[in-house]
Design an enzyme around this catalytic site. Structure first.
Site, PDB file in Angstrom:
ATOM      1  N   ARG A 101      26.122  35.643  37.381  1.00 16.43           N
ATOM      2  CA  ARG A 101      27.451  35.372  37.929  1.00 16.43           C
ATOM      3  C   ARG A 101      27.864  36.550  38.808  1.00 16.43           C
ATOM      4  NH1 ARG A 101      33.065  36.547  35.591  1.00 16.43           N
ATOM      5  NH2 ARG A 101      34.410  35.385  37.004  1.00 16.43           N
ATOM      6  N   TYR A 145      37.891  39.528  25.853  1.00 16.81           N
ATOM      7  CA  TYR A 145      37.740  40.951  25.503  1.00 16.81           C
ATOM      8  C   TYR A 145      38.301  41.269  24.119  1.00 16.81           C
ATOM      9  CZ  TYR A 145      35.657  41.698  29.973  1.00 16.81           C
ATOM     10  OH  TYR A 145      34.786  41.618  31.022  1.00 16.81           O
ATOM     11  N   ASN A 166      36.824  34.368  29.928  1.00 12.18           N
ATOM     12  CA  ASN A 166      36.515  35.793  29.757  1.00 12.18           C
ATOM     13  C   ASN A 166      37.249  36.269  28.516  1.00 12.18           C
ATOM     14  OD1 ASN A 166      35.204  35.571  32.167  1.00 12.18           O
ATOM     15  ND2 ASN A 166      36.600  36.892  33.317  1.00 12.18           N
ATOM     16  N   GLU A 173      40.238  34.987  36.587  1.00 10.88           N
ATOM     17  CA  GLU A 173      41.400  35.522  35.877  1.00 10.88           C
ATOM     18  C   GLU A 173      42.672  35.558  36.716  1.00 10.88           C
ATOM     19  OE1 GLU A 173      40.408  39.341  34.212  1.00 10.88           O
ATOM     20  OE2 GLU A 173      38.916  38.516  32.866  1.00 10.88           O
ATOM     21  N   GLU A 198      32.504  36.139  30.855  1.00  7.44           N
ATOM     22  CA  GLU A 198      32.513  37.600  30.690  1.00  7.44           C
ATOM     23  C   GLU A 198      32.779  37.947  29.241  1.00  7.44           C
ATOM     24  OE1 GLU A 198      35.201  40.035  33.044  1.00  7.44           O
ATOM     25  OE2 GLU A 198      34.760  38.858  34.840  1.00  7.44           O
ATOM     26  N   HIS A 249      37.329  37.058  43.281  1.00 10.55           N
ATOM     27  CA  HIS A 249      37.474  38.015  42.181  1.00 10.55           C
ATOM     28  C   HIS A 249      38.330  39.173  42.717  1.00 10.55           C
ATOM     29  CE1 HIS A 249      35.484  39.413  38.199  1.00 10.55           C
ATOM     30  NE2 HIS A 249      36.412  40.308  38.480  1.00 10.55           N
TER      31      HIS A 249
HETATM   32  C1  GBH Z   1      37.867  41.651  33.458  1.00  8.27           C
HETATM   33  O1  GBH Z   1      39.232  41.735  33.270  1.00  8.27           O
HETATM   34  C2  GBH Z   1      37.563  41.563  34.921  1.00  8.27           C
HETATM   35  O2  GBH Z   1      37.271  40.236  35.316  1.00  8.27           O
HETATM   36  C3  GBH Z   1      36.469  42.492  35.371  1.00  8.27           C
HETATM   37  O3  GBH Z   1      36.474  42.600  36.754  1.00  8.27           O
HETATM   38  C4  GBH Z   1      36.637  43.827  34.679  1.00  8.27           C
HETATM   39  O4  GBH Z   1      35.770  44.805  35.179  1.00  8.27           O
HETATM   40  C5  GBH Z   1      36.402  43.611  33.205  1.00  8.27           C
HETATM   41  O5  GBH Z   1      37.239  42.623  32.720  1.00  8.27           O
HETATM   42  C6  GBH Z   1      36.581  44.867  32.366  1.00  8.27           C
HETATM   43  O6  GBH Z   1      37.886  45.338  32.442  1.00  8.27           O
HETATM   44  O7  GBH Z   1      45.409  46.468  25.996  1.00  8.27           O
HETATM   45  O8  GBH Z   1      43.793  46.488  24.243  1.00  8.27           O
HETATM   46  O9  GBH Z   1      45.071  44.493  24.606  1.00  8.27           O
HETATM   47  C7  GBH Z   1      39.620  41.959  31.934  1.00  8.27           C
HETATM   48  C8  GBH Z   1      41.090  41.978  31.709  1.00  8.27           C
HETATM   49  C9  GBH Z   1      42.871  43.138  30.753  1.00  8.27           C
HETATM   50  C10 GBH Z   1      41.091  42.408  29.311  1.00  8.27           C
HETATM   51  C11 GBH Z   1      43.324  44.101  29.716  1.00  8.27           C
HETATM   52  C12 GBH Z   1      41.607  43.341  28.219  1.00  8.27           C
HETATM   53  C13 GBH Z   1      43.774  44.476  27.508  1.00  8.27           C
HETATM   54  C14 GBH Z   1      43.221  45.084  26.298  1.00  8.27           C
HETATM   55  N1  GBH Z   1      41.466  42.853  30.627  1.00  8.27           N
HETATM   56  N2  GBH Z   1      42.998  43.609  28.403  1.00  8.27           N
HETATM   57  S1  GBH Z   1      44.454  45.666  25.215  1.00  8.27           S
END
Ligand code: GBH
Length: 438
Positions: A69, A284, A282, A158, A347, A113
């Protein structure tokens, strides 16, 4: 065939920002403004992927992934964001896609993006409804040239993060601080998505998806106030972007004092809700939400981030909660039922302070544990009936991590930014075994 992949984005890896007629993007402008990016870093060179792409495809091929991707830099294709096509910039993606196909790696192309052509930002960016039509024009141009070899297309990456960080809080390009007045950028991005879907279908572009950043929302307590705050956050972060696409209606935004999104015109939701072949997710981490200490006044947010403790954290400080991915996927299935198309985790990954040891080895055991846990969570969701068809690690390479510059390393492959030397980390070798064992 389950898709195992790695994910990247154009501005984060390509560099070569003035090469072959590329126009300026909002990230070029933003990164060069003093104080915006940690340590004054920019994506001018990044991973020099624009020149080293062939070596990078070899790394993927040796890793054994069957999909990649990547995102296409809009200002390489249309330097002014509309009209004239820059064939030289297009040539880069043409060669990349050919090489991927030759190596049996399925290309999955993201159209947007976050690197909007600056010329469009000068006309209001995503606050301007016309940008939605420009995205569709660009989508048609790219698909016409690549749809014969690219079977998978992702319109937007996103839109929530782009709205919040780009237009509401100003931590990302274009650096606007509009708070709740950024809401029209949600609708215009979603309209752009829908119009781009039409353009992609017209070009017979195969599978079409959107990628949303989603988070399970945990109320900080069982109190009615915290439950209401958590629901308000879920509405803004998750439902504002999933509901219109999957159900054809925006969620109730009254917690934000919004009766109806002003930007919506007749017919827009039909365009936005066109059927998709998949939903990109995505993931996290989850988000824990409490009610604000004092009731919110007009224009104030009806929630507070209460933080998550008791879990390991990444170098970024983000909590590591693999089961949150299972919770998210099964929650989407429960909420949308048969309206949920096949899901692709487009992601998932973590940043670690990885540096090669004296032996040259990058021993990123925490990333291995992270990936192992999250791949397990995907399996668990599948066992609970969610149709998940792919998993992409963010990211192939250490790269330009937006406002953090090169200070957060997400790669399976270490990059020494002084020399551009690539060193596969222990997690790369681990993932190769993991994929091969399927
Ligand atoms: C992605 O965004 C993007 O698509 C990518 O480009 C980027 O490099 C990658 O992630 C890594 O950052 O404050 O502890 O609750 C991710 C968006 C926004 C996900 C902030 C996690 C907060 C964590 N992120 N979010 S927290």
């Amino acid at each position: 065939m389950f898709l195992w992949g790695t994910a990247t984005a154009s501005y984060q890896i390509e560099g070569a920002v003035t090469e072959d007629g590329r126009g300026t993007s909002i990230w070029d402008t933003f990164a060069h403004e003093p104080g915006r990016i940690r340590d004054g870093h920019t994506g001018d060179v990044a991973c020099d992927h624009y020149r080293r792409w062939s070596e990078d495809v070899t790394l993927m091929s040796d890793l054994g992934v069957n999909s990649y991707r990547f995102s296409i830099s809009w200002p390489r294709i249309q330097p002014e964001g509309t009209g004239k096509v820059n064939e030289a910039g297009f040539g880069f993606y043409d060669r990349l896609v050919d090489e991927l196909c030759e190596r049996g790696i399925v290309p999955a192309a993201t159209l947007f993006h976050w690197d909007l052509p600056q010329a469009l930002e000068d006309k209001g960016g995503w606050l301007n409804r016309d940008t939605a039509h420009r995205l569709a024009e660009y989508a048609g141009i790219v698909a016409e040239r690549l749809a014969d070899r690219v079977p998978m297309w992702i319109t937007l990456n996103e839109p929530f993060i782009h709205m919040v960080f780009g237009y509401a809080l100003g931590a990302h390009a274009p650096g606007r601080t509009l708070f709740l007045d950024a809401l029209p950028t949600a609708h215009h991005q979603l309209l752009g998505h829908g119009l781009a879907v039409q353009a992609l279908r017209a070009a017979r572009a195969g599978q079409v998806l959107i990628t949303n950043n989603c988070t399970p929302v945990w109320p900080a307590s069982g109190s009615a106030e915290d439950l209401r705050a958590a629901d308000a956050y879920d509405t803004l972060h998750n439902r504002l972007f999933n509901d219109p696409i999957l159900t054809g209606a925006y969620p109730d935004m009254s917690a934000y004092g919004v009766a109806a999104l002003d930007a919506v015109q007749d017919g827009d939701l039909e365009i936005i809700a066109q059927p998709l072949d998949g939903l990109g997710i995505n993931y996290y981490n989850p988000t824990r939400i409490a009610a604000p200490a004092t009731p919110p006044g007009p224009g104030e947010l009806p929630f507070e981030d209460a933080g998550i403790t008791g879990y390991p954290t990444t170098a970024f400080g983000w909590p590591v909660v693999p089961d949150g991915l299972r919770e998210l996927l099964t929650g989407l299935r429960a909420r949308y039922g048969d309206a949920l198309p096949p899901v692709y985790v487009t992601e998932n990954g973590c940043s670690q302070p990885d540096e090669p040891g004296p032996d040259g080895v990058v021993d990123d055991q925490a990333r291995i544990a992270f990936l192992d846990g999250h791949i397990g969570a995907v399996r668990a969701a599948v066992a609970e009936g969610v149709d998940v068809r792919g998993y992409y690690v963010w990211s192939l390479l250490d790269n330009f991590e937006w406002a953090e510059g090169f200070n957060q390393r997400f790669g399976l492959v270490h990059v020494d930014f002084a020399t551009q030397k690539r060193t596969p980390k222990a997690s790369y070798h681990w993932l190769r075994e993991r994929i091969a064992a399927q």
